[in-house]
Write a protein that holds these residues in place. Structure first.
Motif, PDB file in Angstrom:
ATOM      1  N   ALA A 131       6.323  58.457 -11.481  1.00 18.74           N
ATOM      2  CA  ALA A 131       6.476  58.040 -12.869  1.00 18.74           C
ATOM      3  C   ALA A 131       5.877  59.071 -13.819  1.00 18.74           C
ATOM      4  O   ALA A 131       5.381  58.728 -14.874  1.00 18.74           O
ATOM      5  N   GLN A 132       5.921  60.346 -13.425  1.00 15.83           N
ATOM      6  CA  GLN A 132       5.444  61.428 -14.271  1.00 15.83           C
ATOM      7  C   GLN A 132       6.499  62.519 -14.300  1.00 15.83           C
ATOM      8  O   GLN A 132       7.206  62.719 -13.319  1.00 15.83           O
ATOM      9  N   MET A 133       6.559  63.236 -15.410  1.00 14.50           N
ATOM     10  CA  MET A 133       7.505  64.343 -15.499  1.00 14.50           C
ATOM     11  C   MET A 133       7.020  65.538 -14.680  1.00 14.50           C
ATOM     12  O   MET A 133       7.805  66.175 -13.988  1.00 14.50           O
ATOM     13  N   GLU A 134       5.757  65.863 -14.804  1.00 17.36           N
ATOM     14  CA  GLU A 134       5.175  66.981 -14.067  1.00 17.36           C
ATOM     15  C   GLU A 134       3.888  66.522 -13.386  1.00 17.36           C
ATOM     16  O   GLU A 134       2.792  66.753 -13.883  1.00 17.36           O
ATOM     17  N   PRO A 135       4.008  65.860 -12.245  1.00 20.73           N
ATOM     18  CA  PRO A 135       2.804  65.376 -11.569  1.00 20.73           C
ATOM     19  C   PRO A 135       2.008  66.522 -10.958  1.00 20.73           C
ATOM     20  O   PRO A 135       2.549  67.576 -10.625  1.00 20.73           O
ATOM     21  N   THR A 136       0.718  66.302 -10.820  1.00 19.02           N
ATOM     22  CA  THR A 136      -0.150  67.333 -10.243  1.00 19.02           C
ATOM     23  C   THR A 136      -0.422  67.092  -8.774  1.00 19.02           C
ATOM     24  O   THR A 136      -0.843  67.999  -8.077  1.00 19.02           O
ATOM     25  N   ASP A 137      -0.177  65.903  -8.293  1.00 20.09           N
ATOM     26  CA  ASP A 137      -0.521  65.555  -6.918  1.00 20.09           C
ATOM     27  C   ASP A 137       0.695  65.119  -6.109  1.00 20.09           C
ATOM     28  O   ASP A 137       0.635  64.181  -5.353  1.00 20.09           O
ATOM     29  N   HIS A 138       1.814  65.785  -6.281  1.00 19.24           N
ATOM     30  CA  HIS A 138       3.018  65.315  -5.604  1.00 19.24           C
ATOM     31  C   HIS A 138       3.258  66.058  -4.290  1.00 19.24           C
ATOM     32  O   HIS A 138       2.809  67.175  -4.086  1.00 19.24           O
ATOM     33  N   CYS A 139       3.993  65.366  -3.415  1.00 25.33           N
ATOM     34  CA  CYS A 139       4.319  65.952  -2.119  1.00 25.33           C
ATOM     35  C   CYS A 139       5.745  65.569  -1.734  1.00 25.33           C
ATOM     36  O   CYS A 139       6.323  64.636  -2.273  1.00 25.33           O
ATOM     37  N   LEU A 140       6.265  66.329  -0.803  1.00 25.62           N
ATOM     38  CA  LEU A 140       7.623  66.127  -0.306  1.00 25.62           C
ATOM     39  C   LEU A 140       7.533  65.681   1.142  1.00 25.62           C
ATOM     40  O   LEU A 140       6.934  66.375   1.968  1.00 25.62           O
TER      41      LEU A 140
END
Length: 174
Positions: A131-140
């Motif tokens: 739910a963020q445009m540019e998250p800092t803690d994202h993973c694939l």
């Protein structure tokens, strides 16, 4: 194994600023469309409607929606499952449930590896539960969906990533 739950609490400053910008722009275009002597006021009205549409999209996609991620025991066996719950206002619903044993890889996305990781998703289906445009803690996370490889784009802290990767190490050791 004990369940693990992660609730990201993003600031969403960029999303709020964009929503305010598009709302202000839409109101400005709407008011300007009623000045006398304009040759084509419908163009400004159309731009106003587009601005209000952008506001509705940003609010519904980013501002009122949040996700929580949970690792818990499966109801069908002793394997763990990754459960993603979407919260919109007071309404909560489960949007994704996958077995951790189906996970092929889990990689944190950084500025350095972003293009390479997102390039490999072109071959499969991508589910974005952020739910963020540019998250800092994202993973694939890549996982098996039937016989095809699909991808989850989620926000994850170190605890969630460690639990998923620990399960993967246990599979490869066997």
């Amino acid at each position: 194994m004990t369940p693990y739950e992660y609730h990201p609490t993003p600031e969403k400053r960029k999303e709020k600023l964009l929503t305010a910008f598009f709302f202000s722009l839409a109101v400005l275009f709407f008011a300007a469309a009623y000045f006398p002597g304009l040759p084509v006021p419908w163009v400004l009205q159309l731009l106003s409607v587009a601005g209000f549409g952008a506001c509705i999209y940003l609010v519904s996609r980013y501002l009122v929606k949040s996700f929580s991620y949970r690792l818990e025991e499966s109801t069908y066996g002793d394997a763990e499952e990754l459960v993603i719950v979407e919260k919109t206002g007071k309404r909560m619903r489960t949007v994704c449930r996958i077995a951790v044993s189906d996970v092929q890889s889990a990689e944190r996305i950084t500025r350095a590896n972003r293009k390479a990781l997102l390039k490999k998703t072109g071959k499969g289906r991508v589910y974005c539960y952020q739910a963020q445009m540019e998250p800092t803690d994202h993973c694939l996370i890549s996982f098996l969906e039937g016989e095809d490889t699909s991808y989850l784009l989620i926000s994850a802290d170190d605890g969630l990533m460690d639990r998923i990767l620990a399960h993967q190490k246990a599979i490869f050791v066997l």
